[in-house]
Structures are given as structure tokens and as C-alpha cells.
Design an enzyme around this catalytic site. Sequence first.
Site, PDB file in Angstrom:
ATOM      1  N   GLU A  93       1.185  -1.148   0.307  1.00  0.00           N
ATOM      2  CA  GLU A  93       0.325   0.137   0.150  1.00  0.00           C
ATOM      3  C   GLU A  93       1.034   1.387  -0.001  1.00  0.00           C
ATOM      4  O   GLU A  93       2.270   0.817   0.405  1.00  0.00           O
ATOM      5  CB  GLU A  93      -0.898  -0.131   1.612  1.00  0.00           C
ATOM      6  CG  GLU A  93      -0.749  -0.452   2.629  1.00  0.00           C
ATOM      7  CD  GLU A  93      -1.815  -0.362   3.748  1.00  0.00           C
ATOM      8  OE1 GLU A  93      -2.500   0.726   3.437  1.00  0.00           O
ATOM      9  OE2 GLU A  93      -1.527  -1.526   4.550  1.00  0.00           O
TER      10      GLU A  93
ATOM     11  N   HIS B 109     -10.215   3.376   3.214  1.00  0.00           N
ATOM     12  CA  HIS B 109      -9.179   3.370   1.972  1.00  0.00           C
ATOM     13  C   HIS B 109      -9.039   4.625   1.755  1.00  0.00           C
ATOM     14  O   HIS B 109      -9.321   5.209   2.042  1.00  0.00           O
ATOM     15  CB  HIS B 109      -9.291   1.643   1.249  1.00  0.00           C
ATOM     16  CG  HIS B 109      -9.542   1.075   1.580  1.00  0.00           C
ATOM     17  ND1 HIS B 109     -11.048   0.736   2.250  1.00  0.00           N
ATOM     18  CD2 HIS B 109      -8.811  -0.209   2.511  1.00  0.00           C
ATOM     19  CE1 HIS B 109     -11.648  -1.298   2.533  1.00  0.00           C
ATOM     20  NE2 HIS B 109      -9.969  -0.754   2.726  1.00  0.00           N
TER      21      HIS B 109
ATOM     22  N   GLU C 104     -17.747   0.788  -1.215  1.00  0.00           N
ATOM     23  CA  GLU C 104     -17.318   2.040  -0.647  1.00  0.00           C
ATOM     24  C   GLU C 104     -17.170   3.176  -1.272  1.00  0.00           C
ATOM     25  O   GLU C 104     -17.450   2.608  -2.826  1.00  0.00           O
ATOM     26  CB  GLU C 104     -16.119   1.903  -0.370  1.00  0.00           C
ATOM     27  CG  GLU C 104     -16.091   0.869   0.886  1.00  0.00           C
ATOM     28  CD  GLU C 104     -14.382   1.389   1.618  1.00  0.00           C
ATOM     29  OE1 GLU C 104     -13.569   1.692   0.976  1.00  0.00           O
ATOM     30  OE2 GLU C 104     -14.166  -0.036   2.037  1.00  0.00           O
TER      31      GLU C 104
END
Lengths: 303, 220, 78
Positions: free
Chosen positions: A100, A260, A217
Site C-alpha cells: 500500500e 481506504h 464503498e
Amino acid sequence: MSILLNEDFTFIVQGITGREAVNLTRECLDFGSSIVGGVTPGRKGREVHGVPVFDTVEQAVEHHGKPIDGAVATVPPAFTKDAVFEAIENGIKLIVVVTERIPRRDVAEMVELADERGARIIGPNCLGLIAPGVAKMGGIGGPAKDAAKAYVAGSVGVMSRSGGMTTEISSTLTAAGLGVSTAVSIGGDAIIGSTYADLMPLFEEDPQTEAIVIYTEPGGRMEAELVEWREEAGSTMPIVAFMAGRFMDDESMKGMTFGHAGTIVEGKEDSATEKIKRLESAGITVVERIDEIPDAVKERIGA
Amino acid sequence: MTLAEINPLAKLSDGSFVALDAHMEMEDEAVGRHKKVLTELGVDLSEPREMYEPSDFERNVKAIDAADHRGVIQGKDHGFTGNIGLVIGAGGGSLTLTDAVRNQGGKPANYAEIGGNPSVSKSCGLAKEILQKDGVEKIAVMMSIVSNTRVDIVARGVIKACLELGKDPGETIAIFRIPGAWEDEGYKILDKYGVEYADRSVSMWDAAGTAVAKIQGGGA
Amino acid sequence: MNTETLNSVFIDIELDEPTTPDPELAKKLEEVCTVGIFKATEDGTEIVRGQLDECVLCYLCEQAAPEGTLRIIKKYEN
């Protein structure tokens, strides 16, 4: 059957000597995956859980003696682009990017090169994918014995922007007796290699998959693209969607990021409310609770 | 850099152009490689730019997170005014649980994310910060099924937070719903301190409902 | 505001006396523990009380010490 993975699927782990990568290698091997090598520059000659380590992808392919199907990239953000380029240039066709916090420009370049060379990227910022009874590629589901609890082979394909929720949803499907064909943690970043719409054609072709569950989302255009794809392809495969982060539609939450990196509402179009409307207009069932998913799937497939 | 907007743009009489104002956006992930230009532009790199001024709670949680490298915790309370303390995770799980609490009439005091198997002291620190917020008497400790973060380690952290604040964990933790890695070890600890817990057969929705009922339900 | 910190709520470690001063063992214990519970000092092994509750139950310390001389106690059991 499953999508992307099969019994003969081989892959390497890039950055295999890192702490997380060592765990992930153990978990995948225990689950029955075939890891044919690992790459960490300067560590050639070592072994990680019996997997030989090389300095380069090229050496790994040469040692294997034939093309390698996949790679899991777990290298620090600043080096991920180079690792992915190296994998693609050595003929690898499926790359799971776990890392990430990769700069967005690097991700865009990775995805573009993959497109040009006919390779596919899953992630970044994802846990990988799992085909119960076949293999898993990445940390998804955790240790093999835990993964086997949540993931039992069945008829539902799962795609999720959240790695953890992939397992929660699959566990619910497994408990309800439906099971999972293949579950893909597609990643939570603003730019990802494989979106819902990119993977749908594979699930369509898979004889085992009868329905799809997506976890979604606020933020981004991915759901709109899924709807566009569905209409253009004339697809009728039942899809059940769960939308998390409805609270982000509140005026007081404007511009805040939750969950996120890709989960930020920038305009009206990417709010939860708008996305739900759009999904429903395309015949996709949107549920409010995770535990409503199995019944919604059963209703859609007439089970 | 994700956006560069120049507006207005002025044309001078000699035919050259001057940008009168500009707006640029850069994602945090890219800041490291553009330090030089940002310094030239006079951007203070030690001061992360947020949409709003962080609260004391947000600052404290950030400091606890930075104190050791094991795992990640996050806490936000901007826009949250309720009394249900949420010790929740991970990314998607936190979004799902916040919705589940609110949609059952609950008013969260905060938003939080636990991930990446944090140390005992990190979950302890997060729970303590939440319990010290005005109006918060109880917390709900909930996550989606974990495979990396350990149930027993989080259980130790939140119980310790109660004990260090002189509170009874069995009273203070309304519900503990974290199934997954090391759950059997975690349940032993929770049993010992009389904390109500739920395994994976109890949905995230129902666990959130229990939290709302026990914290806001008028002592029910 | 109450900022008390408690040590060894969940985990304790017993190390038998005769082995405690052994400098070699102290070094080994410091090395194997990933959460910093052991510190090698001039007098041998020092147990860092503040780290005890961070124990991840890997048992590498029990394996590193002579058999039966080091015990991890889970205080929440009984």
C-alpha cells in the site's frame, strides 16, 4: 473451476524475505499453492520455507525451466513499480500487488504496462485472491486452517475493495451453504489494476459461478463502470452488492477519508446514496447488512 | 500530483502568459519524492494538511500510533458527537460497523481503525483515549474476521485500558466481537474478566445492535 | 485523567535463579524475543516488566533456556 487460478498455477513471491512475505509464503504453501521461487536482490541461494530465493525474476524463471504464471509483489512502495515491471517483462501474466501507499503515478504506469503486455494486475493495497480447494495467492484469509474455515468451494464469486471484508462475506456465504468459487480482494486504492468490470467477464465464463457478491464503498467510478459493462454486455448474472460507509454522505464528513485511500467522496456522483441508486437501476440487489447477503443471493439464483 | 489548476491566467501585452493563481493537489504517497519543489514553494512538510484542524483526540491517537511500529491505529472524532465509544477495525470493517451502529439508532463518539496486528499498548492507548472522551462510559470492540491482527492481543489491550482507568472491563466493554486469529486464546482472557463476546456466527450488524442496546438502551 | 500504567496483567515469566546470571543466556534471550521482554545486563538477564504483556506466546525464550528453567505464566488461566 475458478477464475484466474487453477491446480497447476505457479507463482513467485517478490520481496520474499520480508516479515509479512515469509508468513504469506507459509500460508499459501499450506493451502496448496505452488510457489516456485522468491526474489529478493542480494539474497540468492537462501530458502524461505523450502522455496528457493533469487536475485532477479529472470533467474527464477530460468530455474523453473518454463514460464511462471504469477507473482505476488510485497516490496516497499518506492520499489514496487520496478518489481512489477520486472515481473511483466519476464512473461508473468498475473501480478498481485499487496503493497500500500504507492504513489498514484507509479500505479498508473504499472497498470498501463500490464495492459500493453496482456498481463493483469490485482491491487495494489489488496490481500490477493483465493479459490477454495485450489490455491490462494496472497495473505487472504490468513493461515491455511483459518482460510479453510471461511472459504469452502461453492457457487458465488466475491469481489471486494476491502481485504478483511472479503473474508467476512465469504464466511457468511460458507455458513449459509452457498460457498465461494473465487474471492478477489481487488484493493482499496483510487487506481487499481482490476476493477469489478474487468473481472466480470471471467466470472461469466466460469461454469462454477452462479452469482456475484461485491463489497463496495463511496469514492471513485468503479461501480458506475460495472453498471455500464453490465448494460453493454447484456449480462444477467445475478449480483448482490453491499455498500459500506453510508455515514460518509453526511454533510459533516465531506472531504474526509475513511477506511481506504480511495474512499473519499469528492462529488455527488461518488457518494453512497448515488452509487446505490445506480447499482439498483441496473438490476443489482443492494443490501444493508452483511447477514442479508446469503438470502439475497439465494433469491436471485432461485436456490 | 493528482491535480494542477491554473485560474485565472493572464496574457501580457508582450504576448507572454502569467498564472495569477494556482491550485495543486498531491496525494500523501507522492510527497516524499517532491520534497524539493514543495520546499521551494514554501510548503511546511512537518505540518500535514488536513481539511480541518485535528482535535486533541485525533492528535493523541496519532501520537500513540507513531510510538511503535507494530500495527496501525487511527481515530477520528470530527463530526461525531455521540456516546458509543468505538474500538473497531479494519478499513472496510470500520465503515461497515459505523453504519451498523448508526442505522440501529446508535450515536458513535468516534470513528476508529485497528489493523496490521498492533501491539497491546497500541490498542490499550486507543481504548483509553476513547474512554476519556466526554460522555463516553462504555466501548464496543468489534472487527470483521481477522487473519493478521490477533484477537488475544486486542483483548489484552482493551481490558488493560479499562483496568488502568480504574474501570471494570465486564461493565465497560459492552460487546467484544472480533473473530479470527487466536480467538480461543482471546476468549479465555475475556471469560476471565467477564466481558461479553461474540464469535463469527454473530453478524457484525447484531453485534453493533447489542452495543447500541447496552450503551444507549436506558440500562437495558 | 488517570494515566496509571499496569505491568504484567496477563503474562509473567519465571526464570530460575541459577540461570539468571548467565551472560550467554541473557544475550540469547534478548535476541530471540521480538517484543523486548529480556535485557542482557552485566548481572545477566533482566526481565523488562513493562513489556511482559506484549508477549506473543511464541515460546522461543522457553526453547532458548535450559529445559525447565524458564516458564511463561498466563495469568488469565485459573
